[in-house]
Enzyme design. Structure first.
Site, short mmCIF file in Angstrom:
data_model
loop_
_atom_site.label_atom_id
_atom_site.label_comp_id
_atom_site.label_asym_id
_atom_site.label_seq_id
_atom_site.Cartn_x
_atom_site.Cartn_y
_atom_site.Cartn_z
N TRP A 1 -17.09 6.52 35.15
CA TRP A 1 -16.56 7.17 33.95
C TRP A 1 -15.34 8.04 34.28
O TRP A 1 -15.28 9.22 33.96
CB TRP A 1 -17.65 8.00 33.28
CG TRP A 1 -18.76 7.22 32.67
CD1 TRP A 1 -19.16 5.95 32.98
CD2 TRP A 1 -19.67 7.68 31.66
NE1 TRP A 1 -20.25 5.60 32.22
CE2 TRP A 1 -20.59 6.63 31.40
CE3 TRP A 1 -19.81 8.87 30.95
CZ2 TRP A 1 -21.61 6.74 30.46
CZ3 TRP A 1 -20.83 8.99 30.02
CH2 TRP A 1 -21.72 7.93 29.77
N TYR B 1 -16.41 -8.04 35.82
CA TYR B 1 -15.79 -6.91 36.51
C TYR B 1 -16.72 -6.38 37.58
O TYR B 1 -16.34 -6.20 38.74
CB TYR B 1 -15.43 -5.81 35.51
CG TYR B 1 -15.13 -4.49 36.16
CD1 TYR B 1 -13.94 -4.29 36.86
CD2 TYR B 1 -16.03 -3.42 36.09
CE1 TYR B 1 -13.66 -3.08 37.47
CE2 TYR B 1 -15.76 -2.20 36.70
CZ TYR B 1 -14.58 -2.04 37.39
OH TYR B 1 -14.30 -0.84 38.00
N ASP C 1 1.41 -6.22 46.86
CA ASP C 1 0.46 -7.06 46.15
C ASP C 1 -0.71 -7.32 47.09
O ASP C 1 -0.61 -8.10 48.03
CB ASP C 1 1.14 -8.38 45.75
CG ASP C 1 0.19 -9.35 45.07
OD1 ASP C 1 -0.97 -8.98 44.81
OD2 ASP C 1 0.61 -10.50 44.82
N ASP D 1 -19.94 2.16 39.37
CA ASP D 1 -21.33 2.10 38.89
C ASP D 1 -21.64 0.76 38.22
O ASP D 1 -22.81 0.42 38.04
CB ASP D 1 -21.58 3.23 37.89
CG ASP D 1 -20.62 3.17 36.70
OD1 ASP D 1 -19.40 3.29 36.92
OD2 ASP D 1 -21.08 3.01 35.56
N ALA E 1 -7.22 -1.60 41.79
CA ALA E 1 -8.33 -2.34 41.19
C ALA E 1 -7.89 -2.96 39.87
O ALA E 1 -6.99 -2.45 39.20
CB ALA E 1 -9.52 -1.42 40.94
N THR F 1 -9.21 -3.10 36.45
CA THR F 1 -10.21 -2.27 35.78
C THR F 1 -10.42 -2.61 34.31
O THR F 1 -11.15 -1.91 33.61
CB THR F 1 -9.81 -0.78 35.88
OG1 THR F 1 -8.52 -0.60 35.30
CG2 THR F 1 -9.79 -0.32 37.33
N GLY G 1 -1.91 4.15 39.88
CA GLY G 1 -3.06 4.15 38.98
C GLY G 1 -3.56 5.55 38.67
O GLY G 1 -3.03 6.56 39.15
N GLN G 2 -4.62 5.60 37.90
CA GLN G 2 -5.17 6.86 37.42
C GLN G 2 -5.60 7.77 38.58
O GLN G 2 -5.28 8.96 38.61
CB GLN G 2 -6.38 6.58 36.51
CG GLN G 2 -6.97 7.80 35.86
CD GLN G 2 -8.01 7.47 34.81
OE1 GLN G 2 -8.29 8.28 33.94
NE2 GLN G 2 -8.59 6.29 34.86
#
Length: 292
Positions: free
Chosen positions: A150, A125, A36, A102, A60, A62, A10-11
């Site tokens: 963010w 979410y 998984d 957040d 996550a 997202t 992921g990011q």
């Protein structure tokens, strides 16, 4: 330090793995194809096979808007996956660092949110992430839940990439100007997580619990977009001539977003010695890489 990292593709996960490898911290990267986390037996088997010193959950669901129509998928990862990891860590007496959001707050208060402020998520979410937090708290005393906001970076989908793409395609953009938050670079989050992990593995560490971490200064999405375009415009010529501020009502989405996503980050500074990063420095480093 041997770190098992879920969500490694992921990011944020990719940044954690890369930075941990640079520091010779023995990362164990597990992406979706490797583990998984919605399968409790697979989670337990992975931890038993790798025997890490600590686990970091960067996995996550997202897709904020898609969660409204796919609640089962969101809860399977964000709530149940967190529960399975906490349960397995508890059985092996391992600490767990878990990323949250957040979006567990409704954004209606006028001041930055503290860790002790009551949750009131506006969408599924946010609900799924809050219930994941609660599952961890119920099962594993030695946890660190860190809420971020963010997120942007080199990998995955994010606001910086979207604005750069649109600025190359259009002469006019319309961006929401009544939602405020703190953009947070994925590589800053990775650095923070590794520092927190180092603290957590020190003998006698006792500052377990929930923390907030986000970039500073606070901005609106519109101001963030203007910064992105201005920074890119220093390197290339863009067709965009106007970035128009609009209210949220003019940009309807399936899931509501909090108007105030500012997080009070004093606790992580006071207890763990971690300061809020300047997102502008991170964005100035990232944007040229995205333009090349």
């Amino acid at each position: 330090m041997k770190l098992l990292i879920t969500g490694a593709q992921g990011q944020v996960g990719q940044e954690i793995v890369a930075l941990a490898a640079q520091r010779n911290l023995h990362p164990i990267p597990l992406g979706r194809n490797d583990l998984d986390i919605t399968d409790p037996q697979a989670v337990r088997a992975a931890l038993e096979a790798h025997r890490p010193d600590l686990a970091i959950n960067a996995a996550a669901y997202t897709a904020v808007d898609l969660a409204e129509s796919q609640p089962d998928a969101a809860f399977a990862v964000n709530r149940d996956g967190a529960r399975h990891l906490a349960s397995a860590c508890a059985a092996m007496r391992l600490p767990l660092i878990h990323l949250s959001t957040d979006y567990i707050f409704d954004g209606r208060q006028s001041t930055p949110y503290r860790e002790t402020d009551p949750p009131a998520p506006l969408g599924l979410y946010g609900v799924s992430k809050w219930e994941g937090e609660e599952a961890i708290r119920a099962l594993l005393p030695h946890h660190l839940i860190i809420r971020v906001s963010w997120v942007f970076g080199l990998h995955g989908k994010n606001f910086v990439k979207t604005i750069l793409r649109l600025a190359r395609e259009r002469e006019s953009l319309a961006v929401v100007d009544d939602q405020t938050g703190g953009p947070t670079a994925a590589d800053d989050i990775a650095r923070m997580l590794l520092e927190v992990a180092g603290n957590a593995l020190q003998p006698g560490f006792s500052d377990w619990g929930t923390y907030h971490y986000q970039g500073a200064p606070a901005v609106t999405w519109h101001a963030f977009a203007r910064f992105i375009v201005a920074t890119a415009g220093e390197r290339i010529t863009l067709p965009v001539r106007e970035i128009r501020p609009i209210p949220t009502e003019e940009f309807p989405t399936p899931a509501q977003r909090p108007a105030n996503s500012r997080l009070d980050c004093q606790r992580i500074h006071d207890r763990l010695g971690i300061a809020m990063p300047d997102w502008r420095l991170a964005a100035r480093t990232l944007i040229p890489r995205l333009l090349d």
